[in-house]
Write a protein that holds these residues in place. Structure first.
Motif, mmCIF file in Angstrom:
data_model
loop_
_atom_site.group_PDB
_atom_site.id
_atom_site.type_symbol
_atom_site.label_atom_id
_atom_site.label_comp_id
_atom_site.label_asym_id
_atom_site.label_seq_id
_atom_site.Cartn_x
_atom_site.Cartn_y
_atom_site.Cartn_z
ATOM 1 N N THR A 75 21.670 14.853 -50.662
ATOM 2 C CA THR A 75 22.190 13.602 -50.084
ATOM 3 C C THR A 75 21.888 13.490 -48.589
ATOM 4 N N LYS A 76 21.176 14.503 -48.064
ATOM 5 C CA LYS A 76 20.625 14.464 -46.694
ATOM 6 C C LYS A 76 21.624 14.003 -45.640
ATOM 7 N N GLU A 77 21.321 12.899 -44.935
ATOM 8 C CA GLU A 77 22.136 12.496 -43.779
ATOM 9 C C GLU A 77 23.549 12.065 -44.158
ATOM 10 N N PHE A 78 23.765 11.792 -45.431
ATOM 11 C CA PHE A 78 25.116 11.443 -45.903
ATOM 12 C C PHE A 78 26.067 12.608 -45.620
ATOM 13 N N ARG A 79 25.508 13.839 -45.634
ATOM 14 C CA ARG A 79 26.337 15.023 -45.386
ATOM 15 C C ARG A 79 26.958 14.989 -43.986
ATOM 16 N N GLU A 80 26.249 14.399 -43.019
ATOM 17 C CA GLU A 80 26.773 14.324 -41.648
ATOM 18 C C GLU A 80 28.059 13.501 -41.613
ATOM 19 N N LEU A 81 28.081 12.460 -42.444
ATOM 20 C CA LEU A 81 29.259 11.583 -42.477
ATOM 21 C C LEU A 81 30.439 12.326 -43.088
ATOM 22 N N PRO A 120 24.846 7.650 -49.963
ATOM 23 C CA PRO A 120 23.693 8.508 -49.710
ATOM 24 C C PRO A 120 22.412 7.692 -49.622
ATOM 25 N N PRO A 121 21.336 8.280 -49.107
ATOM 26 C CA PRO A 121 20.072 7.537 -49.040
ATOM 27 C C PRO A 121 19.545 7.223 -50.444
ATOM 28 N N HIS A 174 13.976 3.921 -45.529
ATOM 29 C CA HIS A 174 13.343 3.551 -44.258
ATOM 30 C C HIS A 174 13.462 4.659 -43.212
ATOM 31 N N ARG A 175 14.433 5.548 -43.381
ATOM 32 C CA ARG A 175 14.610 6.613 -42.387
ATOM 33 C C ARG A 175 13.506 7.661 -42.523
ATOM 34 N N THR A 176 13.198 8.018 -43.778
ATOM 35 C CA THR A 176 12.176 9.053 -43.981
ATOM 36 C C THR A 176 10.827 8.451 -44.367
ATOM 37 N N ASP A 177 10.783 7.115 -44.442
ATOM 38 C CA ASP A 177 9.547 6.433 -44.835
ATOM 39 C C ASP A 177 9.035 6.914 -46.180
ATOM 40 N N VAL A 192 5.490 -1.207 -50.388
ATOM 41 C CA VAL A 192 6.846 -1.022 -50.926
ATOM 42 C C VAL A 192 7.867 -1.306 -49.810
ATOM 43 N N ARG A 193 7.550 -0.816 -48.607
ATOM 44 C CA ARG A 193 8.448 -1.051 -47.470
ATOM 45 C C ARG A 193 8.568 -2.555 -47.205
ATOM 46 N N ASP A 194 7.445 -3.236 -47.165
ATOM 47 C CA ASP A 194 7.467 -4.683 -46.886
ATOM 48 C C ASP A 194 8.234 -5.432 -47.978
ATOM 49 N N MET A 195 8.000 -5.026 -49.226
ATOM 50 C CA MET A 195 8.693 -5.677 -50.342
ATOM 51 C C MET A 195 10.200 -5.501 -50.198
ATOM 52 N N ASP A 196 10.609 -4.290 -49.833
ATOM 53 C CA ASP A 196 12.039 -3.999 -49.703
ATOM 54 C C ASP A 196 12.690 -4.880 -48.632
#
Ligand code: ATP
Length: 430
Positions: free
Chosen positions: A317-323, A413-414, A213-216, A197-201
């Motif tokens: 929304t995980k890391e989006f919150r940091e922004l 968000p991710p 890709h951040r959390t795989d 899935v990662r390669d396809m993306d």
């Protein structure tokens, strides 16, 4: 002949798109005219089960060159852009009725609706259902005008979604290929290699929302016991097919390509938020520094022309919150998101930072302009008094500029926290 249906599944099982494959299989004496349509509607509708998706499929006798758009239990499925002849209305109606009846989860709260018609209802039914809340009576009036056949079970609320799906005339569109598991595998762990899935993306750049890709972690397969193996979305049907066939997984029993309004932002109303249970695209000024509340949600108060509004980046929304947490009073932003009724908060789905203010941090009180001595603050608005000579001054405290961690630009968000309808930034640049 269009057949549209909605509200067939429960939160636990099934998937309305699977019914589409069953219908296509049952009506294989006919061809598909155009692609089956997977139409997402207002994501803020309080009574949706999951993604508020409705389906519409058109049957007839195809004309010209057919395109293979799926395979169901070994049978290739072809779609034609034009048709010689309509499918027989009674055949479509009776077959669809039987399929919806058979597969709907009416004992688990589903309220299915089926609409069969030769012509489409007015386009406004789509826009009202994707952006607002629709009354069933209004839908029924419109369906009466076009002489549609209507079947409802358990209240038949699905008639609203089904009619909206039929009414959709795309101005922007995407595609999704959904693959399905054989029934003996339903409820068992899905075999799908994350690495593929990662390669396809990375390789098939016109696909979107596949992989974090951040959390795989992959985002293309559901976590429920439903028949879906995975679904891949994209802008280019040919590349999408290549992308799907590059994945390493258990062998799907079926696959089908859908035309969709996913990733189009069709749900957004371009206006400042007013009514709840709708989604908006509007500009605002950050009014107060963001704060983090219990549960890890980040709240940022913003000013709009009608007053104050609390906007939120929720925990998923995980890391989006940091922004969002990096915003400061005075920053100009364009926010995209749903207004919730209680508490009245805007759920930020995406944002554009238009401009940022300069942030300064106080380092010391001003020096005394008379003797150069150090000063003491006299409290809010009271200025400073020299500790040595007693002279009072109204100077500004000495401060340094703090580098901002957010710069003007677009943020989202991710992949795992995005709306089906939300237009990914990747698509906004194309
Ligand atoms: P899934 O995504 O798994 O197919 P779902 O989230 O689509 O499930 P449904 O079971 O289809 O959930 O329930 C949504 C219900 O809300 C349907 O009955 C549909 O007719 C109705 N509905 C959809 N949009 C609106 C709207 N804008 N106003 C009023 N009712 C709506």
């Amino acid at each position: 002949m269009f057949a549209a249906f909605d509200d067939t599944d429960s939160t636990e099982s099934m998937c309305t798109t699977f019914l589409a494959t069953e219908l296509v299989k049952a009506l294989r004496v006919y061809d598909l005219i155009g692609l089956p349509r997977l139409v997402r509607l207002n994501p803020a509708v309080p009574w949706k089960t999951r993604g508020n998706g409705a389906l519409c499929v058109r049957f007839g006798v195809g004309r010209g060159q057919g395109q293979m758009v799926g395979e169901i239990d070994g049978i290739p499925i072809y779609s034609y852009e034009r048709m010689y002849e309509e499918a027989d209305r009674t055949t479509v109606l009776e077959t669809a009725e039987r399929i919806v009846q058979k597969w709907s989860r009416t004992t688990e709260g589903a309220s299915p609706g089926l609409v069969v018609s030769e012509g489409k209802p007015a386009q406004r039914l789509y826009w009202e259902a994707v952006r607002g809340i629709v009354e069933k009576e209004d839908t029924l009036r419109e369906l009466q005008k076009i002489g549609a056949d209507i079947v409802g079970w358990e209240g038949g609320r699905g008639i609203i979604g089904a009619s909206a799906a039929m009414a959709w005339r795309p101005h922007d569109r995407t595609y999704e290929i959904i693959t399905y598991r054989s029934p003996d595998r339903w409820g068992t762990p899905r075999h799908l290699e994350d690495g593929s899935v990662r390669d396809m993306d990375l390789k098939y750049t016109t696909t979107f929302n596949n992989y974090d890709h951040r959390t795989d972690r992959r985002a293309i397969s559901p976590h429920t016991n439903c028949p879906v193996l995975f679904g891949v979305r994209g802008d280019d049907p040919t590349e999408l097919m290549n992308a799907v066939f590059s994945l390493r997984s258990e062998t799907p029993a079926r696959w089908l390509m859908f035309l969709s309004n996913q990733g189009t932002d069709d749900h957004l109303i371009s206006a400042e938020p007013t009514l709840p249970d709708r989604s908006y695209d509007f500009k605002a000024t950050v009014a107060e520094a963001p704060r983090t509340i219990a549960g890890g949600h980040v709240i940022v108060p913003v000013s709009i022309s009608t007053g104050r509004l609390e906007a939120a980046a929720y925990e998923p929304t995980k890391e989006f919150r940091e922004l969002v947490r990096a915003l400061r009073p005075g920053d100009r932003v364009r926010l995209f998101g749903e207004l919730r009724a209680e508490p009245r908060t805007l759920n930020i789905e995406k944002m554009q930072v238009i401009s940022t203010v300069i942030e300064r941090q106080k380092v010391s009180n001003p020096r005394c302009p008379e003797c150069g001595g150090s000063t003491k603050s006299m409290g809010s608005g009271g200025g400073y008094r020299c500790k040595k000579c007693g002279h009072r001054n109204e100077l500004e405290a000495e401060s340094v500029e703090v580098p901002r961690t957010i710069v003007p630009g677009w943020y989202e968000p991710p992949v795992c926290a995005r709306r089906h309808l939300g237009k990914p930034l990747k698509r906004m640049r194309s």
